[in-house]
Design a protein around this motif. Structure first.
Motif, PDB file in Angstrom:
ATOM      1  N   LEU A  36       0.434  -0.776  -0.385  1.00  9.17           N
ATOM      2  CA  LEU A  36       0.275   0.210   0.307  1.00  9.17           C
ATOM      3  C   LEU A  36       0.510   1.340  -0.065  1.00  9.17           C
ATOM      4  O   LEU A  36       0.707   2.596  -0.651  1.00  9.17           O
ATOM      5  CB  LEU A  36      -1.251  -0.262   1.161  1.00  9.17           C
ATOM      6  CG  LEU A  36      -1.812  -1.136   1.258  1.00  9.17           C
ATOM      7  CD1 LEU A  36      -2.741  -1.119   2.443  1.00  9.17           C
ATOM      8  CD2 LEU A  36      -3.054  -0.873  -0.377  1.00  9.17           C
ATOM      9  N   HIS A  37       1.914   1.168   0.628  1.00  8.35           N
ATOM     10  CA  HIS A  37       2.703   2.210   0.530  1.00  8.35           C
ATOM     11  C   HIS A  37       3.800   1.934  -0.045  1.00  8.35           C
ATOM     12  O   HIS A  37       4.525   3.318   0.117  1.00  8.35           O
ATOM     13  CB  HIS A  37       4.042   1.900   2.282  1.00  8.35           C
ATOM     14  CG  HIS A  37       2.819   2.157   3.527  1.00  8.35           C
ATOM     15  ND1 HIS A  37       2.894   2.138   4.531  1.00  8.35           N
ATOM     16  CD2 HIS A  37       1.404   2.982   3.343  1.00  8.35           C
ATOM     17  CE1 HIS A  37       1.959   2.864   5.526  1.00  8.35           C
ATOM     18  NE2 HIS A  37       1.380   2.632   4.976  1.00  8.35           N
ATOM     19  N   THR A 210      -6.319   1.380  13.304  1.00  6.19           N
ATOM     20  CA  THR A 210      -5.940   2.547  12.723  1.00  6.19           C
ATOM     21  C   THR A 210      -6.956   3.448  12.611  1.00  6.19           C
ATOM     22  O   THR A 210      -6.692   4.486  13.729  1.00  6.19           O
ATOM     23  CB  THR A 210      -4.576   2.661  11.002  1.00  6.19           C
ATOM     24  OG1 THR A 210      -3.679   2.644  11.295  1.00  6.19           O
ATOM     25  CG2 THR A 210      -4.930   4.613  10.839  1.00  6.19           C
ATOM     26  N   PRO A 211      -7.868   3.793  12.146  1.00  7.19           N
ATOM     27  CA  PRO A 211      -8.664   4.802  12.855  1.00  7.19           C
ATOM     28  C   PRO A 211      -9.168   4.806  14.008  1.00  7.19           C
ATOM     29  O   PRO A 211      -9.529   5.942  14.472  1.00  7.19           O
ATOM     30  CB  PRO A 211      -9.970   4.721  11.350  1.00  7.19           C
ATOM     31  CG  PRO A 211      -9.841   3.027  10.913  1.00  7.19           C
ATOM     32  CD  PRO A 211      -8.743   2.689  11.302  1.00  7.19           C
ATOM     33  N   GLY A 292      -3.718   0.264   6.631  1.00 13.79           N
ATOM     34  CA  GLY A 292      -2.633   1.165   5.754  1.00 13.79           C
ATOM     35  C   GLY A 292      -3.528   2.579   5.183  1.00 13.79           C
ATOM     36  O   GLY A 292      -2.284   3.788   4.572  1.00 13.79           O
ATOM     37  N   SER A 293      -4.224   2.952   5.200  1.00 14.23           N
ATOM     38  CA  SER A 293      -5.431   4.167   4.521  1.00 14.23           C
ATOM     39  C   SER A 293      -5.817   5.530   5.156  1.00 14.23           C
ATOM     40  O   SER A 293      -5.428   6.025   4.287  1.00 14.23           O
ATOM     41  CB  SER A 293      -5.909   3.657   3.501  1.00 14.23           C
ATOM     42  OG  SER A 293      -6.875   2.773   3.025  1.00 14.23           O
ATOM     43  N   LEU A 294      -6.092   4.516   6.300  1.00 11.12           N
ATOM     44  CA  LEU A 294      -7.311   5.873   6.540  1.00 11.12           C
ATOM     45  C   LEU A 294      -5.911   6.804   8.189  1.00 11.12           C
ATOM     46  O   LEU A 294      -5.614   6.107   8.194  1.00 11.12           O
ATOM     47  CB  LEU A 294      -8.285   5.591   7.457  1.00 11.12           C
ATOM     48  CG  LEU A 294      -8.793   4.610   6.441  1.00 11.12           C
ATOM     49  CD1 LEU A 294     -10.563   4.118   7.211  1.00 11.12           C
ATOM     50  CD2 LEU A 294     -10.120   5.496   5.647  1.00 11.12           C
ATOM     51  N   PRO A 295      -5.969   7.951   8.172  1.00  9.56           N
ATOM     52  CA  PRO A 295      -5.615   8.422   9.457  1.00  9.56           C
ATOM     53  C   PRO A 295      -6.720   8.760  10.492  1.00  9.56           C
ATOM     54  O   PRO A 295      -7.461   7.668  10.583  1.00  9.56           O
ATOM     55  CB  PRO A 295      -6.320  10.510   8.964  1.00  9.56           C
ATOM     56  CG  PRO A 295      -6.501  10.234   7.409  1.00  9.56           C
ATOM     57  CD  PRO A 295      -6.882   9.120   7.227  1.00  9.56           C
ATOM     58  N   ARG A 296      -5.887   8.258  11.393  1.00  9.79           N
ATOM     59  CA  ARG A 296      -6.510   8.402  12.227  1.00  9.79           C
ATOM     60  C   ARG A 296      -7.962   9.017  13.480  1.00  9.79           C
ATOM     61  O   ARG A 296      -7.319  10.527  13.537  1.00  9.79           O
ATOM     62  CB  ARG A 296      -5.894   7.975  13.722  1.00  9.79           C
ATOM     63  CG  ARG A 296      -5.854   7.814  15.330  1.00  9.79           C
ATOM     64  CD  ARG A 296      -4.878   8.118  16.227  1.00  9.79           C
ATOM     65  NE  ARG A 296      -3.382   7.263  15.969  1.00  9.79           N
ATOM     66  CZ  ARG A 296      -2.254   7.635  15.217  1.00  9.79           C
ATOM     67  NH1 ARG A 296      -2.237  10.051  15.999  1.00  9.79           N
ATOM     68  NH2 ARG A 296      -2.174   7.415  15.123  1.00  9.79           N
TER      69      ARG A 296
ATOM     70  N   ALA C 156      -1.593  13.018  11.408  1.00 11.44           N
ATOM     71  CA  ALA C 156      -3.027  12.673  11.631  1.00 11.44           C
ATOM     72  C   ALA C 156      -3.567  11.067  11.561  1.00 11.44           C
ATOM     73  O   ALA C 156      -4.354  10.985  11.820  1.00 11.44           O
ATOM     74  CB  ALA C 156      -3.704  13.590  10.921  1.00 11.44           C
ATOM     75  N   GLY C 157      -1.933   9.856  11.643  1.00 11.99           N
ATOM     76  CA  GLY C 157      -2.677   8.913  11.441  1.00 11.99           C
ATOM     77  C   GLY C 157      -1.859   8.069  10.052  1.00 11.99           C
ATOM     78  O   GLY C 157      -2.258   7.029  10.584  1.00 11.99           O
ATOM     79  N   ALA C 158      -2.224   9.038   9.083  1.00 14.28           N
ATOM     80  CA  ALA C 158      -2.511   8.665   7.962  1.00 14.28           C
ATOM     81  C   ALA C 158      -0.773   8.122   7.633  1.00 14.28           C
ATOM     82  O   ALA C 158       0.094   9.353   7.132  1.00 14.28           O
ATOM     83  CB  ALA C 158      -3.050   9.451   6.524  1.00 14.28           C
ATOM     84  N   TYR C 164       3.947   8.595  -0.506  1.00 13.86           N
ATOM     85  CA  TYR C 164       3.323   8.775  -2.016  1.00 13.86           C
ATOM     86  C   TYR C 164       4.533   9.436  -1.862  1.00 13.86           C
ATOM     87  O   TYR C 164       5.020  10.126  -3.849  1.00 13.86           O
ATOM     88  CB  TYR C 164       2.276   8.695  -1.608  1.00 13.86           C
ATOM     89  CG  TYR C 164       1.561   8.029  -1.716  1.00 13.86           C
ATOM     90  CD1 TYR C 164       2.254   6.218  -1.659  1.00 13.86           C
ATOM     91  CD2 TYR C 164       0.061   7.803  -1.495  1.00 13.86           C
ATOM     92  CE1 TYR C 164       1.095   5.268  -1.821  1.00 13.86           C
ATOM     93  CE2 TYR C 164      -0.687   6.406  -1.587  1.00 13.86           C
ATOM     94  CZ  TYR C 164      -0.223   5.031  -1.750  1.00 13.86           C
ATOM     95  OH  TYR C 164      -1.101   3.565  -1.620  1.00 13.86           O
ATOM     96  N   ARG C 233     -10.572  16.182  11.188  1.00 13.38           N
ATOM     97  CA  ARG C 233      -9.456  16.090  12.287  1.00 13.38           C
ATOM     98  C   ARG C 233      -8.270  17.349  12.862  1.00 13.38           C
ATOM     99  O   ARG C 233      -7.964  17.968  12.880  1.00 13.38           O
ATOM    100  CB  ARG C 233      -8.143  15.271  12.334  1.00 13.38           C
ATOM    101  CG  ARG C 233      -7.999  13.556  12.667  1.00 13.38           C
ATOM    102  CD  ARG C 233      -8.167  13.686  14.417  1.00 13.38           C
ATOM    103  NE  ARG C 233      -6.835  14.414  14.931  1.00 13.38           N
ATOM    104  CZ  ARG C 233      -5.749  13.961  14.951  1.00 13.38           C
ATOM    105  NH1 ARG C 233      -5.742  11.849  14.405  1.00 13.38           N
ATOM    106  NH2 ARG C 233      -5.081  14.111  15.752  1.00 13.38           N
TER     107      ARG C 233
END
Lengths: 330, 150, 400
Positions: A36-37, A210-211, A292-296, C156-158, C164, C233
């Motif tokens: 994903l990264h 993660t979220p 892997g893709s969401l912020p918290r 923010a956790g991402a 990228y 956020r």
């Protein structure tokens, strides 16, 4: 003698399942997140980096058992087990196939949720005993989070249970065999789509991914409640997290995706565990994808979401499906 | 803006000053004790943007330079005051809170003080460091530095 | 101070109570730091080793539960005395230490110093040198904004956007390496021009980046700004009112996101900016999300500028003749550039000798961080991390 042997066999089988799961899941997480990264992930230890987690486990096992002086000795040492043992116990009623189950419990999912609700206790204990401000905040957050999300988790499981009319995993799965209209598998995910989404969100929170990874929140709390832990004590906390991931996906598979059954065709007994494991891992893959893709979320947003959105929606959904089930079954 | 205009503004606020137009821009020199009043007057005249405060060791004393700007008209003004070594200038944070860090830095690196600062701690260096922006403090290698031990 | 007007709660104080003097415009409290004697509150040391302090910042935070009561930035862990060291360096040697001040965008510090020296020594700069300077500065701005945008997502956790953006940044760093010979510590801009001409064939990798820059950044925007959680956020978090931004001398994107239109590239065009067409994005609310939007738009504008610079790159010399042992006449000058963080100024005092008498670096992030005390109080720990990250602090430049 045979009884003792049977218990021993089951115990060893469960431990093996848990450990293998842990090792595979950690490797999988690393590889999935790497993909994903735009990274490669582990690729040096063994072919395709397959032995990386094994090497890590060996490292954790052989590390010196350190404990900072100002920590509370008894609580600090007990907390990892209090987190790990419920995670281990939750494997007991998970039925990989009609016969492959450690103990056949009539109240399978309920048992799982009940033992898993002991985990926050261990987490708070770890946070408190560490005598570190970061750990304390992490532990408190974890407790608040897990209590808030256990309610919708339990409520979302009610729907499938009501349709099946039983808490027995075997009967829940059996109720999902066959098709509707000849081509739609009778999986409860279709009639219980809302419950499924609530379950998916709440289980993501329960497994602290993660979220909702409040208690760890790397960018805020460094490593949260497990800050002061090292060596195998940390290993236990870490392993419990991954085993919870498996449990959440496994219970989801039992409740919503027909357990070990293939759609449309009858599943041979020898194939059932494989089908089940594949389904569970597909579920875990989606959990990792979100991770892997969401912020918290922020803590207050997260609790607000649980109490103001998830719980009311799941309550309404339970009532609604109860009414519909009653009408249909008439 | 010519320096004389700035001096007029300051004179209206009762602060005597010596203006001069230099390569730097409009420079106004005044008494260190009046710098807070002078900056308050400039703020009231629309010099709303505080750029910088720094000190220079001239060899005889410390020269503090306050750099403010009127954003709308894009006018820069440099206020210069001279304080003796270990001397003091009033803190100007009530006019320009931006100066808070810069005053702490100037205080420790040049050995001056700013009475009225709400949090007068050291900023960049630890206790016992020389005020090393003074010319009398030589640049030393790490091996030469000896911090005082208790 | 007793003649100052009394406002708010203080106006109903009982008879005989001394009212506290009025606070400057834009401030809620006296910025007196953290009260370390308040034992009923938790005093938390965030950093200097912490994943989200963007270097070696130490935040002293007073907590009530998870709520921040007061916060204080403690800096100086990266203090190398660059201003002192500059007094013993010749003018053409200065790039090596100035690069290490703002290590994320070295070209801006180098150019500010070159502009100041040229003003002092009255050196003419060839047109091509100015254009090359603008080109490398804009590339550097994009690289710097990428390094801001990624970590603010991580705050923010991402995790994903960070990696990228590293991909695009790598393309820029490769170009900058081809131009200057180094990826971050360039030492390329000197008084009088630049060290050497643009290398042949630099066009192709630059155009390759230009071709994907807007598209890839758009993807990152979808991933971050398009995400509900990220918006929740960032929106309404770390709000900096225009008067607060002015009071703390903030500049750059932080100032512009509060709605104040000030960009040195437009206000006092230097290098090639007077001949280039670009927009200055502005925010409205001044919260962390506005700062995110302003910086993302700045990258788009930089892409536009780079395209124009590349198309119109003039022919000619890349530097004018400057003596190796430059001895500018005695005097004092101030020159500033718009760095990715704001107004980066070099205040240069010469006594006619071969080294500067005094060099002062007006660091934008140093002043932007000054708002921390005011900004962080009242938020949660999670807000603190996001607000702090949104300021775009670079500790090398703050501590100098």
């Amino acid at each position: 003698m045979s009884l003792f042997l049977a218990i021993l066999l089951r115990f060893v089988g469960l431990v093996a399942l848990l450990l293998v799961n842990g090792v595979v899941l950690i490797y999988m997480l690393r590889k999935v997140l790497a993909r994903l990264h735009l990274r490669i992930g582990p690729n040096r230890t063994g072919p395709w980096g397959l032995l990386q987690t094994t090497a890590d486990v060996a490292k954790l096992l052989t590390k010196e058992d350190l404990r900072a002086t100002p920590t509370d000795r008894l609580l600090f040492n007990t907390a990892p087990y209090l987190v790990f043992v419920p995670a281990f116990m939750a494997y007991i009623p998970i039925a990989l196939s009609p016969v492959l189950v450690a103990a056949h419990l009539d109240t399978g999912p309920l048992f799982v949720f009940a033992v898993l609700s002991m985990v926050p206790l261990g987490v708070v204990m770890a946070g408190w005993a560490s005598n570190s401000k970061w750990s304390l905040i992490g532990g408190m957050r974890a407790a608040g989070l897990q209590i808030a999300y256990e309610v919708p988790l339990l409520l979302s499981a009610l729907g499938p249970v009501m349709i099946a009319g039983s808490l027995d995993p075997l009967r829940i799965v059996a109720a999902q065999s066959g098709t509707w209209l000849g081509f739609i598998p009778r999986w409860f995910v279709l009639p219980q789509i809302v419950a499924f989404f609530i379950y998916a969100i709440a289980s993501q929170a329960e497994t602290q991914q993660t979220p909702f990874d409040m208690s760890e929140a790397e960018s805020e709390l460094i490593c949260g409640f497990s800050n002061e832990y090292g060596g195998m004590r940390f290993g236990f906390l870490y392993l419990a997290e991954f085993s919870n991931m498996f449990i959440a996906s496994a219970v989801g598979t039992l409740l919503f995706f027909g357990g070990w059954q293939l759609p449309w065709v009858a599943t041979p007994l020898w194939l059932a565990p494989i089908v089940f494991i594949v389904k569970v891992y597909i579920g875990i893959y989606f959990m990792m994808w979100a991770r892997g893709s969401l912020p918290r979320f922020r803590m207050d947003q997260l609790l607000g979401f649980a109490w103001k959105v998830l719980i009311p929606v799941s309550l309404v959904w339970v009532v609604l499906s109860g009414v519909v089930i009653r009408l249909v079954s008439r | 803006m010519p320096a004389q205009r700035v001096a007029d503004i300051l004179a209206a606020a009762g602060v005597p000053s010596a203006p001069s137009d230099e390569l730097l821009g409009a420079v106004v020199r005044l008494e260190a004790s009046r710098v807070a009043d002078a900056l308050a007057a400039l703020l009231a005249e629309g010099f709303d943007f505080f750029l910088d405060l720094f000190g220079t060791d001239t060899g005889e004393a410390i020269e503090l330079t306050y750099h403010v700007r009127a954003l709308a008209a894009l006018d820069d003004v440099f206020l210069k005051v001279v304080v003796p070594y270990d001397g003091e200038a009033p803190s100007v944070w009530r006019s320009y809170p931006a100066v808070l860090h810069a005053e702490r830095e100037a205080a420790e690196l040049l050995g001056v003080s700013f009475p009225g600062h709400p949090n007068p701690k050291r900023l960049l260096t630890t206790e016992g460091c020389d005020p090393f922006l003074r010319k009398s403090v030589a640049v030393r290698s790490a091996e030469e530095v000896r911090l005082p031990r208790e | 101070m007793s003649d100052e007007p009394v406002t708010g709660v203080q106006s109903i104080l009982p008879e005989g109570t001394q009212p506290t003097p009025m606070l400057p415009k834009g401030l809620k409290r006296v910025p007196s730091g953290v009260d370390q004697l308040a034992t009923e509150h938790l005093i938390l040391n965030v950093g200097p080793q912490h994943p989200s302090t963007h270097g070696v910042l130490h935040m002293l935070v007073e907590l009530d539960g998870e709520e921040v009561i007061a916060a204080e930035a403690d800096i100086g862990f990266l203090h190398r005395g660059i201003e002192k060291l500059a007094e013993s360096r010749r003018y053409h040697q200065m790039g090596t230490i100035l690069d290490r001040a703002d290590y994320v965008s070295g070209f801006h510090t180098e150019t500010a110093f070159a502009l100041a020296t040229e003003k002092l020594a009255e050196i003419e700069v060839p047109r091509k040198a100015s254009w090359i300077r603008s080109l490398v500065m804009e590339l550097n701005r994009c690289a710097s904004h990428y390094v801001w945008l990624g970590p603010v997502g991580m705050d923010a956790g991402a995790m994903a956007p960070f990696l990228y953006l590293m991909r695009e940044r790598e393309m820029i760093l490769d170009v900058l390496e081809a131009i200057s010979g180094s990826r971050m510590m360039f030492n390329y801009v000197r008084p009088g021009g630049v060290v050497r001409d643009l290398p042949a064939g630099i066009d192709a990798p630059l155009r390759a980046w230009l071709a994907i820059a807007d598209k890839y950044l758009g993807e990152t925007e979808d991933l971050l700004g398009g995400n509900e959680i990220f918006r929740a956020r960032m929106k309404g978090v770390g709000v900096i009112a225009p008067e607060t931004a002015l009071a703390f001398g903030m500049s750059g994107a932080c100032l512009r996101s509060s709605g104040i239109d000030f960009d040195l590239r437009k206000a006092r065009p230097y290098c090639a900016y007077g001949e280039i067409d670009f927009d200055v994005p502005l925010g409205t609310v001044g919260d962390a999300f506005d700062r995110y939007k302003v910086r993302v738009e700045e990258i788009h504008q930089s892409v536009r500028i780079v395209r124009q610079l590349l198309d119109g790159m003039p022919e000619g010399e890349h530097t004018s003749k400057v003596a190796k042992a430059l001895r500018p006449p005695a005097g004092e000058v101030y020159a500033a550039v718009e760095s990715p963080r704001g107004e980066l100024g070099i205040h240069l005092i010469s006594d006619g000798g071969p080294t500067p008498y005094r060099l002062r670096l007006r660091s934008p992030a140093y002043y932007n961080l000054g708002v921390a005390d005011e900004l962080l109080a009242g938020g949660l720990i999670a807000d603190m991390i996001v607000s702090l990250g949104s300021l775009d602090i670079v500790l090398g430049e703050i501590d100098r």
